[in-house]
Design a protein around this motif. Structure first.
Motif, PDB file in Angstrom:
ATOM      1  N   LEU A 176      -6.349 -66.675  -0.863  1.00 45.14           N
ATOM      2  CA  LEU A 176      -5.060 -65.985  -0.945  1.00 45.14           C
ATOM      3  C   LEU A 176      -5.178 -64.610  -1.584  1.00 45.14           C
ATOM      4  O   LEU A 176      -4.220 -63.825  -1.541  1.00 45.14           O
ATOM      5  N   ILE A 177      -6.334 -64.318  -2.181  1.00 42.94           N
ATOM      6  CA  ILE A 177      -6.501 -63.022  -2.840  1.00 42.94           C
ATOM      7  C   ILE A 177      -6.888 -61.980  -1.791  1.00 42.94           C
ATOM      8  O   ILE A 177      -7.928 -62.095  -1.133  1.00 42.94           O
ATOM      9  N   PRO A 178      -6.048 -60.967  -1.590  1.00 38.41           N
ATOM     10  CA  PRO A 178      -6.355 -59.943  -0.577  1.00 38.41           C
ATOM     11  C   PRO A 178      -7.531 -59.077  -1.025  1.00 38.41           C
ATOM     12  O   PRO A 178      -7.743 -58.875  -2.222  1.00 38.41           O
ATOM     13  N   PRO A 179      -8.334 -58.573  -0.066  1.00 36.88           N
ATOM     14  CA  PRO A 179      -9.470 -57.719  -0.435  1.00 36.88           C
ATOM     15  C   PRO A 179      -9.039 -56.421  -1.102  1.00 36.88           C
ATOM     16  O   PRO A 179      -9.797 -55.825  -1.855  1.00 36.88           O
ATOM     17  N   GLN A 180      -7.812 -55.964  -0.807  1.00 34.59           N
ATOM     18  CA  GLN A 180      -7.244 -54.788  -1.439  1.00 34.59           C
ATOM     19  C   GLN A 180      -5.734 -54.951  -1.523  1.00 34.59           C
ATOM     20  O   GLN A 180      -5.172 -55.860  -0.884  1.00 34.59           O
ATOM     21  N   SER A 181      -5.099 -54.106  -2.293  1.00 29.03           N
ATOM     22  CA  SER A 181      -3.646 -54.221  -2.450  1.00 29.03           C
ATOM     23  C   SER A 181      -2.964 -54.094  -1.094  1.00 29.03           C
ATOM     24  O   SER A 181      -3.309 -53.211  -0.299  1.00 29.03           O
ATOM     25  N   PRO A 182      -1.996 -54.987  -0.819  1.00 29.29           N
ATOM     26  CA  PRO A 182      -1.306 -54.939   0.477  1.00 29.29           C
ATOM     27  C   PRO A 182      -0.610 -53.600   0.700  1.00 29.29           C
ATOM     28  O   PRO A 182      -0.115 -52.980  -0.241  1.00 29.29           O
ATOM     29  N   THR A 183      -0.557 -53.163   1.951  1.00 29.61           N
ATOM     30  CA  THR A 183       0.154 -51.934   2.306  1.00 29.61           C
ATOM     31  C   THR A 183       1.652 -52.182   2.264  1.00 29.61           C
ATOM     32  O   THR A 183       2.142 -53.196   2.759  1.00 29.61           O
ATOM     33  N   PHE A 184       2.367 -51.239   1.660  1.00 31.43           N
ATOM     34  CA  PHE A 184       3.820 -51.390   1.538  1.00 31.43           C
ATOM     35  C   PHE A 184       4.487 -51.319   2.900  1.00 31.43           C
ATOM     36  O   PHE A 184       4.255 -50.393   3.677  1.00 31.43           O
ATOM     37  N   LYS A 185       5.315 -52.316   3.196  1.00 30.08           N
ATOM     38  CA  LYS A 185       6.096 -52.341   4.430  1.00 30.08           C
ATOM     39  C   LYS A 185       7.551 -52.603   4.080  1.00 30.08           C
ATOM     40  O   LYS A 185       7.885 -53.657   3.546  1.00 30.08           O
ATOM     41  N   LYS A 186       8.386 -51.637   4.362  1.00 37.39           N
ATOM     42  CA  LYS A 186       9.812 -51.766   4.051  1.00 37.39           C
ATOM     43  C   LYS A 186      10.513 -52.505   5.178  1.00 37.39           C
ATOM     44  O   LYS A 186      10.253 -52.269   6.355  1.00 37.39           O
ATOM     45  N   TYR A 187      11.426 -53.422   4.785  1.00 35.59           N
ATOM     46  CA  TYR A 187      12.189 -54.150   5.793  1.00 35.59           C
ATOM     47  C   TYR A 187      13.053 -53.182   6.604  1.00 35.59           C
ATOM     48  O   TYR A 187      13.680 -52.279   6.041  1.00 35.59           O
ATOM     49  N   PRO A 188      13.118 -53.342   7.939  1.00 39.04           N
ATOM     50  CA  PRO A 188      13.885 -52.409   8.778  1.00 39.04           C
ATOM     51  C   PRO A 188      15.358 -52.330   8.398  1.00 39.04           C
ATOM     52  O   PRO A 188      15.988 -51.276   8.534  1.00 39.04           O
ATOM     53  N   HIS A 189      15.937 -53.444   7.906  1.00 43.80           N
ATOM     54  CA  HIS A 189      17.362 -53.454   7.580  1.00 43.80           C
ATOM     55  C   HIS A 189      17.651 -52.856   6.195  1.00 43.80           C
ATOM     56  O   HIS A 189      18.807 -52.691   5.826  1.00 43.80           O
ATOM     57  N   ASP A 190      16.597 -52.562   5.429  1.00 46.75           N
ATOM     58  CA  ASP A 190      16.781 -51.991   4.090  1.00 46.75           C
ATOM     59  C   ASP A 190      16.893 -50.479   4.214  1.00 46.75           C
ATOM     60  O   ASP A 190      15.907 -49.782   4.405  1.00 46.75           O
ATOM     61  N   LEU A 191      18.131 -49.960   4.101  1.00 42.79           N
ATOM     62  CA  LEU A 191      18.384 -48.543   4.297  1.00 42.79           C
ATOM     63  C   LEU A 191      18.435 -47.759   2.992  1.00 42.79           C
ATOM     64  O   LEU A 191      18.686 -46.557   3.002  1.00 42.79           O
ATOM     65  N   ARG A 192      18.181 -48.433   1.877  1.00 40.65           N
ATOM     66  CA  ARG A 192      18.285 -47.744   0.587  1.00 40.65           C
ATOM     67  C   ARG A 192      17.027 -46.922   0.311  1.00 40.65           C
ATOM     68  O   ARG A 192      15.921 -47.278   0.707  1.00 40.65           O
ATOM     69  N   LEU A 193      17.242 -45.801  -0.392  1.00 47.84           N
ATOM     70  CA  LEU A 193      16.132 -44.938  -0.759  1.00 47.84           C
ATOM     71  C   LEU A 193      15.287 -45.597  -1.840  1.00 47.84           C
ATOM     72  O   LEU A 193      15.793 -46.343  -2.678  1.00 47.84           O
ATOM     73  N   GLU A 194      13.997 -45.315  -1.808  1.00 50.83           N
ATOM     74  CA  GLU A 194      13.115 -45.817  -2.845  1.00 50.83           C
ATOM     75  C   GLU A 194      13.302 -44.998  -4.118  1.00 50.83           C
ATOM     76  O   GLU A 194      13.527 -43.781  -4.069  1.00 50.83           O
ATOM     77  N   ASP A 195      13.198 -45.645  -5.251  1.00 46.10           N
ATOM     78  CA  ASP A 195      13.449 -44.970  -6.520  1.00 46.10           C
ATOM     79  C   ASP A 195      12.438 -43.863  -6.787  1.00 46.10           C
ATOM     80  O   ASP A 195      12.779 -42.844  -7.382  1.00 46.10           O
ATOM     81  N   ASP A 196      11.191 -44.056  -6.372  1.00 44.75           N
ATOM     82  CA  ASP A 196      10.167 -43.043  -6.617  1.00 44.75           C
ATOM     83  C   ASP A 196       9.952 -42.152  -5.406  1.00 44.75           C
ATOM     84  O   ASP A 196       8.908 -41.514  -5.270  1.00 44.75           O
ATOM     85  N   TRP A 197      10.946 -42.109  -4.506  1.00 43.66           N
ATOM     86  CA  TRP A 197      10.827 -41.270  -3.317  1.00 43.66           C
ATOM     87  C   TRP A 197      10.731 -39.806  -3.701  1.00 43.66           C
ATOM     88  O   TRP A 197      11.441 -39.322  -4.561  1.00 43.66           O
TER      89      TRP A 197
END
Length: 386
Positions: A176-197
């Motif tokens: 279950l341990i990924p070889p590297q940190s997973p790539t961020f994938k935003k849900y399509p229905h999530d329209l809110r801006l990211e805080d660190d954008w």
């Protein structure tokens, strides 16, 4: 035994009570180890009480324990480890959020944002304490939220780093341990801006100075969108009318009519309002003057600033007031009002009656327009209390 949470607000270090609640700490450490919490939202903020996270779905009803991840959904939850010596007495106390009653702990957890959260004692398993990053916790606590407590801008746990793990890995955990940190994938229905954008420009030909100007403009737009979402701004694109001037340091005896006569030499005036106390009617020594076009306002600004009027040297500047915009927004909403609405508003404000023209005597139409024909939401002039 501790874990570092890298959030979009900053870093938080949590020390774990591995001796007093080993199962709870083991669950948390192993979930961090498999990067289960990466990019998970802080989905609920109860100001000056607790902040909650740990649900990959962001809904507040999801998440599984490390045992469920290894053994299946029948092992999704694990039992409480409520220790009478561990209480929610201090800001930064970390405990699990049960998924529907006793012995239903999974991945969701909360952190208290004030001292003495006694109502949580005996109901939530305390397993850690924030030792570094209390100022980050305070920033999350101050986030603007909707009525459900969800921040208007997404705040996330970006990464987790296990600083010390006294427990042996369970069988199958390596898978279950990924070889590297997973790539961020935003849900399509999530329209809110990211805080660190942060805005980025793909045009590499622009100068550094222009890139800075573009960045500031985009950040301002981002803040305006948030203010519109929380109801502090009628529209994100709202701007003060460029044909309006603000005049201050007036003599209390200066009337609307006096100012209109003086400033009318620069062009046609739509409205001239000396702002007055709504109880006494006394002048507050400042006024708003609106011309039919921007050019007239510019001429008046250059000629009338620092001029004597009724033995007072007045200050003239372009208006930054959104008063008229707010007044119309409160009455008619984002769609604005028609000229007929302006008649009624003007009549109500001035104590007069409607007459088929709007409050400044302009012909009726389908919308309010500025001097250059732009549609606006403002009602100026007769609606101002005198």
């Amino acid at each position: 035994m501790s874990v570092l949470l890298e959030t979009s607000k900053g870093d938080i270090v949590i020390d774990l009570h591995v001796d007093k609640c080993p199962v709870s700490c083991k669950n948390f450490l192993k979930l961090c180890k498999i990067k289960y919490y990466n990019d998970v939202l802080w989905h609920r903020v109860t100001k000056d009480f607790v902040v909650q996270t740990g649900d990959p779905t962001g809904s507040g009803s999801g998440g599984t324990s490390i045992f469920g991840a290894l053994l299946g959904n029948t092992h999704r939850f694990f039992g409480d480890e409520i220790n009478p010596t561990l209480k929610h007495a201090k800001k930064g106390t970390v405990s699990y959020v049960p998924g529907g009653g006793e012995n239903a702990n999974a991945s969701q957890f909360l952190i208290t944002t004030r001292d003495s959260c006694d109502a949580l004692d005996g109901k939530h398993t305390v397993f850690g304490m924030v030792t570094e990053g209390l100022e980050v916790l305070s920033e999350i606590n101050e986030a603007y939220c909707d009525k459900e407590g969800r921040p208007f801008q997404n705040i996330r746990i970006k990464h987790t780093l296990v600083l010390d793990d006294p427990f042996e890995d369970m069988e199958g955990l390596d898978n279950l341990i990924p070889p590297q940190s997973p790539t961020f994938k935003k849900y399509p229905h999530d329209l809110r801006l990211e805080d660190d954008w942060r805005p980025s420009d793909t045009n590499t030909e622009i100068t550094e100075q222009q890139a800075e100007i573009n960045t500031r403009a985009k950040e301002a737009k981002n803040r305006a969108v948030v203010l519109e979402m929380i109801g502090d701004l009628p529209q994100a694109d709202a701007t003060p009318p460029p044909e309006s001037l603000f005049v201050c340091k007036l003599n209390p005896i200066t009337s609307d009519e006096d100012l209109e006569i003086i400033f009318s030499r620069f062009g046609e005036i739509k409205s001239c309002d000396v702002v007055r106390d709504h109880k006494t009617g006394d002048s507050l020594c400042f006024a708003f003057i609106t011309f039919t076009n921007k050019q007239s306002a510019e001429r008046a600004f250059f000629k009338m600033d620092n001029v004597l009027i009724d033995d007072r040297r007045v200050k003239v500047d372009f208006s930054q007031s959104m008063h008229g915009l707010w007044r119309n927004f409160k009455q008619f909403g984002k769609s604005g009002g028609t000229a007929a609405d302006a008649n009624l508003a003007g009549a109500a404000g001035s104590g007069g009656g409607g007459n088929g023209n709007n409050s400044q005597g302009r012909p009726g139409g389908n919308s309010f327009c500025t001097g250059d024909g732009r549609r606006v939401l403002e009602i100026k002039g007769g609606g101002m209390a005198r």
